[in-house]
Every structure is written in C-alpha cells, then in structure tokens.
Write an enzyme that holds these catalytic residues in place. Sequence first.
Site, PDB file in Angstrom:
ATOM      1  N   HIS A   1     -32.876   1.501  18.821  1.00  0.00           N
ATOM      2  CA  HIS A   1     -32.740   1.263  17.387  1.00  0.00           C
ATOM      3  C   HIS A   1     -33.708   0.203  16.904  1.00  0.00           C
ATOM      4  O   HIS A   1     -34.012  -0.762  17.600  1.00  0.00           O
ATOM      5  CB  HIS A   1     -31.309   0.836  17.053  1.00  0.00           C
ATOM      6  CG  HIS A   1     -30.373   1.993  17.025  1.00  0.00           C
ATOM      7  ND1 HIS A   1     -29.021   1.881  17.269  1.00  0.00           N
ATOM      8  CD2 HIS A   1     -30.591   3.306  16.778  1.00  0.00           C
ATOM      9  CE1 HIS A   1     -28.457   3.067  17.167  1.00  0.00           C
ATOM     10  NE2 HIS A   1     -29.395   3.961  16.879  1.00  0.00           N
TER      11      HIS A   1
ATOM     12  N   HIS B   1     -34.162   8.780  20.377  1.00  0.00           N
ATOM     13  CA  HIS B   1     -33.525   8.218  21.574  1.00  0.00           C
ATOM     14  C   HIS B   1     -33.868   9.078  22.799  1.00  0.00           C
ATOM     15  O   HIS B   1     -34.150   8.563  23.874  1.00  0.00           O
ATOM     16  CB  HIS B   1     -32.002   8.195  21.412  1.00  0.00           C
ATOM     17  CG  HIS B   1     -31.504   7.207  20.397  1.00  0.00           C
ATOM     18  ND1 HIS B   1     -31.928   5.900  20.361  1.00  0.00           N
ATOM     19  CD2 HIS B   1     -30.606   7.333  19.384  1.00  0.00           C
ATOM     20  CE1 HIS B   1     -31.300   5.261  19.379  1.00  0.00           C
ATOM     21  NE2 HIS B   1     -30.510   6.117  18.758  1.00  0.00           N
TER      22      HIS B   1
ATOM     23  N   HIS C   1     -33.550  11.448  14.295  1.00  0.00           N
ATOM     24  CA  HIS C   1     -33.215  10.120  14.829  1.00  0.00           C
ATOM     25  C   HIS C   1     -32.773  10.219  16.290  1.00  0.00           C
ATOM     26  O   HIS C   1     -33.277   9.492  17.156  1.00  0.00           O
ATOM     27  CB  HIS C   1     -32.106   9.500  13.970  1.00  0.00           C
ATOM     28  CG  HIS C   1     -31.548   8.217  14.520  1.00  0.00           C
ATOM     29  ND1 HIS C   1     -31.875   6.985  13.999  1.00  0.00           N
ATOM     30  CD2 HIS C   1     -30.691   7.971  15.548  1.00  0.00           C
ATOM     31  CE1 HIS C   1     -31.245   6.041  14.681  1.00  0.00           C
ATOM     32  NE2 HIS C   1     -30.514   6.610  15.623  1.00  0.00           N
ATOM     33  N   GLU C   2     -31.861  11.138  16.548  1.00  0.00           N
ATOM     34  CA  GLU C   2     -31.326  11.235  17.909  1.00  0.00           C
ATOM     35  C   GLU C   2     -32.409  11.618  18.912  1.00  0.00           C
ATOM     36  O   GLU C   2     -32.433  11.116  20.035  1.00  0.00           O
ATOM     37  CB  GLU C   2     -30.178  12.257  17.951  1.00  0.00           C
ATOM     38  CG  GLU C   2     -28.975  11.872  17.103  1.00  0.00           C
ATOM     39  CD  GLU C   2     -28.446  10.478  17.392  1.00  0.00           C
ATOM     40  OE1 GLU C   2     -28.524  10.030  18.553  1.00  0.00           O
ATOM     41  OE2 GLU C   2     -27.962   9.821  16.441  1.00  0.00           O
TER      42      GLU C   2
END
Lengths: 436, 97
Positions: free
Chosen positions: A132, A126, A122-123
Amino acid sequence: YTLQGQKWHHVNLTWSLRTRRLDKVDHGWVRSDLNKAFQVWAKYSKLTFREVNSESADILVFFEKGYHGDGYPFDGPGQVLAHAFFPGTGRGGDAHFDEEEEWLVADKTSKDGTSLFRVAVHEFGHSLGLSHSSAEDALMFPWYQDLKSNFELPNDDRIGIQVLYGAKNDKIWGDIPAYRPTSQRPDPSTTVPTISSTARTVITKSMTSITNPITPVTYTTSRPMPPRRPPVAVVVDDKPDFCNTSFDAVSIIRKDTFFFKGKYTWRLGPKGVYAGYPALISRLWYNLPEDMNQVDAVYERLDGKIVFFIGRQYYLFDGNNPLRGYPKPLTTLGLPEELDRVDAAIVWGHNSKTYIFSGTMYWRFDDETGQMELDYPRDISSVWRGAGYNIDAAFQWHDGATYFFKNRDFWKFNDLRMRVEQEEPRSIGEFWFNCT
Amino acid sequence: RPIQESNNTSRRARSTPIYEDVQGYLMKFGYLPESDLETGNNLRDGSQLHDALRTLQTFGNIPITGKLDEATKQLMKRPRCGVSDISPTAGQHRTKR
C-alpha cells in the site's frame, strides 16, 4: 510507493478465474474486466498477462465469501472488498474478491455498487509485489477511489511497477531516466538493483558514486567570490552519513524538514528521521535532470509550490510533479546573469518575503512583480549578522528562528535581535540527528 | 429461524457498519501489533492508540489528531483492501496452497 519485497522472476505471467458460479454478474464480463485490470500494469511494464484455464496459473482469481480457508475471512458487503497475496509459490499472487459485494462490471456505475475493474487493478498490484502507498491519488492507496474515464497509471504506481519489472519501452524509460533496466544503463558496474527482503523499500539505483569529490564551482561575477569548498562527506554504502556531512540545502516542505545532500534527501518529522530515508531526490520529485549531482537550494512557496535551484536554473513543482515551462534561468527572477548558482532561499515568516542568498549577497523577491526588489542585492553581513558568507543552506524552522548551515555546523539566528544567538556554531549532526 | 429481511433495507446502509472495534481495525491493517491477540493483553495505554491513530491518519491523508474524530470514523468506514498497510500481513505471502 512501497515494495513488499517479493517479485515474479518471469514477466510472462498467466492468470485464471477459478470461480465457476457468479450469482449476480456475467462470467464473461468479469473476465473482461479482470483482463482490463491486468493490462493496466502491462501497459507500463515489461509484464505480459495471458489468461489460461488452469489451476497452475501464476495468479488465480477467486470470488469467495466469509471464511474461505486462508485466514482472512471476508466481512460481507462493504468495508473490506478484496485482498491479494504477494508474489510467490502456492497461493502467492492470488487475488480474492468478496462474493457478497455488489460488483459492477463493464464500466457500469451505480450508487450502491463497486467497480470490479477498480478493485481488481489495485489487488493485482499486490499480486505483482506492490504494497500500500499513502499517496492519495495512487492506485495502491488502501481505500479504493473512483477512476477517471481518461485514467492513466499514476506516477507513484508507475515507478513502483517499473522498478520491479522494467518499463515497456524506451519512451517510458525516458520519462524516468533513473529507472532504466540494467542493460540500458550507461555504466552497469555502478548498478546494484536490490530489493530488501524485509520490504519497506530501499532500492539502490544506478547513480554516480558520490564518493568522488564534486568539482567546485567557481563564481565568475564581477564581485569576486571564493570557490565553493568541495562538500565533505563520509560515505557508507554510497549514501552520505548524516552525522558527518555538510548539506546542499535544507527546507521545510509540507511541515517536515528535508535535508538534501548529493542525490539524496532525508525527511525529518516530529519523531525524527522517517523510515525509508535517505531517498533519492528523483524518487520524490520527478524529472529532475539525470546528471544532477546536487541541488543548490529548495524552498516551499506560500502557494505550496516547491522551488528547486540547480545551477543557473530553477524548477517549479506542484507536489511531486514538475510544472510545464520549467526550468527557467535565474535571470528570469531578476538575478544577475553572472550568477552561477544560489546558496539558499527562504520565505521569512516575519514579512512573508522570499530571500535568496548567494556568495556574500542576498536579494529580496517581490511576488507581485516576479522580480527582485530594488535596492538589492545587499551584503549578507549587514542584516544577517553572524550568519557568514557562502552559506550552504538556510531555512526558517517551526520555532520561528532562522537557521544557517555551513559545512557541518549551523547557526541559530535570533530574528528579533537580528543577529546569531551565539558566535560559536553548533554541530548539525548532533543537534538535528542526535548523533553523538 | 432466519430473520426475514425487510425489502426496504438499503443494502449499502446495512453493509457499512461503524467500526466500533477501533483496536480491531488498527490491528487488522497493521497499525497495532496483532501479537496481543496471542498474549490476551487487550489493554493498551492511551499513547499506543494515540500513536496508531496518528499513523492511520497520516496514511489516510486526513488531519492528524491522534483521536477518533469524525474524519477518522469516515475513513474507517470507507471500502478498502484487506491487505495490511504497515507491513505485509504475517504469513499472507508465505501460506501455501
């Protein structure tokens, strides 16, 4: 998916784990899990990731606790587990994990621990430029969820990363034809791949300009029908202006009202048109035909499935995803072979029956038999008095009334009196979009 | 002197405090403007909080009530990423190493 607005201008990225001391987990396993997380994004894009031992790597990974110098202190075990910085110089792209979490590595599971791989993937989204997403099954959903063992990158994330960096190979591009890289698009002159620096995602893609009039489709049924009038649209930045256009279809989907025009859709909720719209229809409903210039009718079935009518075929979607076995010909619904298209489709709340409109006629669909009911088609004017023929769209709104759209006007149908409320139509733009 | 922790204390239970500071949570993740931290204006009218909760509930795919109901409390307790949901946290991508 939502793009933050920043992206890397090279695709061969480097990364480095800069934390030397990890109390509770093995350093080697951490690096292995981080590498695995990077490879998730690499698998579906042109990106490659190489681990280096250098402070100057593009993406630096740190394990930190509490205040750690970036203005975003960690909060101890639980709650916020990590954060990352969007692409850019300096701290850009770096990922920080809360050292005080109970990190689990190497696919270990525990009631009290958190999978480092799950959070890292997930990170790193970014770190690559994704914000998101509110799609619950997306990796970029803010609240971490467990991943299945046969994990594949969800469509939401996959399209997001491919819009930014292109897909790994043609096979994947084939899945999402609208997102081919510039070099693979048939007409580069129509391509304007831009990413808004203010983020919140407006991506302009290769598409046939809808400034060109769409060729009218002519009915060939035994019952003569007039050719459909070419859509009227005032075009600004290649998108129709909702104040000055007709619509191909309108439907209530998941409680919001969707207006379809050409390749675009607007989503109207209680507070007006959602930000980020109009959006390409293909961004919301995957794998519609690449050459699709417009949809004819759309409606949400009582079981929540969404039906798209395009020409002589119809498509069935479960949420965003097309179901196997579709498209199917209109004839499988019991509609005549001569029918070139349908004009509108609604589920009428008074009897929960599905009505299909085309030209001067309408049909009623029997869900039990999967066929049109006997005694149909019937003349629209015999029941839907005042709605007219050759409508563009119809739907039943939250107020219980049925609305019929044609050109830039609409009629409100009184379902109790079974006639339109007033002979004179009203302007779609003024009523639905507050245009003046 | 540091307090000696009991061996019986569950690490996970200790680690999931209820977000009593709802405004703090909403500001942290972009649902309420952080500018009020600068102006010192901590008083918000009900509609601001109501709207912010509705947006959070929409984003989190839970029933949209505009109230701090049980589902919202549960959502706020869930482990999550520290990056803002609504817009990139100001300065986050601009900060230089």
